[in-house]
Design a protein around this motif. Structure first.
Motif, PDB file in Angstrom:
ATOM      1  N   PHE A 143       0.831  -1.200   0.000  1.00  0.00           N
ATOM      2  CA  PHE A 143       0.000   0.000   0.000  1.00  0.00           C
ATOM      3  C   PHE A 143       0.869   1.255   0.000  1.00  0.00           C
ATOM      4  CE2 PHE A 143      -2.090   3.332   2.529  1.00  0.00           C
ATOM      5  CZ  PHE A 143      -3.252   3.522   1.797  1.00  0.00           C
ATOM      6  N   LEU A 144       1.859   1.302   0.886  1.00  0.00           N
ATOM      7  CA  LEU A 144       2.730   2.469   0.985  1.00  0.00           C
ATOM      8  C   LEU A 144       3.585   2.652  -0.269  1.00  0.00           C
ATOM      9  CD1 LEU A 144       3.856   2.247   4.707  1.00  0.00           C
ATOM     10  CD2 LEU A 144       2.267   3.873   3.685  1.00  0.00           C
ATOM     11  N   ALA A 184       2.836   1.799  -3.332  1.00  0.00           N
ATOM     12  CA  ALA A 184       1.976   2.313  -4.398  1.00  0.00           C
ATOM     13  C   ALA A 184       1.765   3.818  -4.243  1.00  0.00           C
ATOM     14  CB  ALA A 184       0.638   1.580  -4.401  1.00  0.00           C
ATOM     15  N   HIS A 185       1.559   4.275  -3.028  1.00  0.00           N
ATOM     16  CA  HIS A 185       1.343   5.701  -2.800  1.00  0.00           C
ATOM     17  C   HIS A 185       2.631   6.497  -2.959  1.00  0.00           C
ATOM     18  CE1 HIS A 185      -2.907   5.883  -1.839  1.00  0.00           C
ATOM     19  NE2 HIS A 185      -2.744   4.673  -1.332  1.00  0.00           N
ATOM     20  N   LEU A 186       3.744   5.951  -2.542  1.00  0.00           N
ATOM     21  CA  LEU A 186       5.020   6.637  -2.759  1.00  0.00           C
ATOM     22  C   LEU A 186       5.309   6.791  -4.247  1.00  0.00           C
ATOM     23  CD1 LEU A 186       7.318   5.102   0.001  1.00  0.00           C
ATOM     24  CD2 LEU A 186       6.631   7.493  -0.225  1.00  0.00           C
ATOM     25  N   ARG A 187       5.050   5.750  -5.024  1.00  0.00           N
ATOM     26  CA  ARG A 187       5.259   5.837  -6.473  1.00  0.00           C
ATOM     27  C   ARG A 187       4.361   6.915  -7.082  1.00  0.00           C
ATOM     28  NH1 ARG A 187       9.088   2.928  -8.957  1.00  0.00           N
ATOM     29  NH2 ARG A 187       9.496   0.881  -8.106  1.00  0.00           N
ATOM     30  N   ARG A 188       3.115   6.970  -6.657  1.00  0.00           N
ATOM     31  CA  ARG A 188       2.186   7.969  -7.177  1.00  0.00           C
ATOM     32  C   ARG A 188       2.673   9.378  -6.828  1.00  0.00           C
ATOM     33  NH1 ARG A 188      -3.294   6.969  -5.050  1.00  0.00           N
ATOM     34  NH2 ARG A 188      -2.919   4.981  -6.039  1.00  0.00           N
ATOM     35  N   ILE A 189       3.155   9.565  -5.608  1.00  0.00           N
ATOM     36  CA  ILE A 189       3.680  10.864  -5.181  1.00  0.00           C
ATOM     37  C   ILE A 189       4.933  11.218  -5.976  1.00  0.00           C
ATOM     38  CG2 ILE A 189       4.753  12.083  -3.244  1.00  0.00           C
ATOM     39  CD1 ILE A 189       2.903  10.400  -1.401  1.00  0.00           C
ATOM     40  N   SER A 190       5.740  10.231  -6.317  1.00  0.00           N
ATOM     41  CA  SER A 190       7.002  10.494  -7.016  1.00  0.00           C
ATOM     42  C   SER A 190       6.784  11.112  -8.398  1.00  0.00           C
ATOM     43  CB  SER A 190       7.830   9.214  -7.132  1.00  0.00           C
ATOM     44  OG  SER A 190       7.312   8.353  -8.119  1.00  0.00           O
TER      45      SER A 190
END
Length: 88
Positions: free
Chosen positions: A9-10, A12-18
């Motif tokens: 989960f984390l 996926a969200h880190l990649r989206r933020i990147s």
């Protein structure tokens, strides 16, 4: 009910933020030849925006596998020198 995978989960969200990381935008701007046309740093071909990707020169997750969150975050949010524009 399935188990919740916090690490997945984390990540996926880190990649989206990147995708909003200034280094990524800098690399895209540097590869831009003209409006909507970008130069691949591997083959030097010219491609439309939908035909390129910004990729890390070093893998975010090492081949050996997971190391730690600090390593992952440092590689994911690297300097522009750690990124390149590549054709698909």
């Amino acid at each position: 009910m399935t188990n919740f995978d916090l690490k997945k989960f984390l990540m996926a969200h880190l990649r989206r933020i990147s995708y909003q990381h200034p280094a990524r935008k800098h690399v895209l701007a540097a590869a831009r030849v003209e409006r909507g046309i970008y130069k691949c740093s591997h083959c030097n071909g010219l491609f439309g925006r939908n035909d390129i990707n910004v990729d890390h020169t070093d893998p975010v997750v090492k081949v050996e596998g997971w190391d730690n969150w600090d390593g992952i975050i440092n590689r994911l949010f690297c300097a522009p020198e750690g990124l390149s524009v590549l054709c698909k």
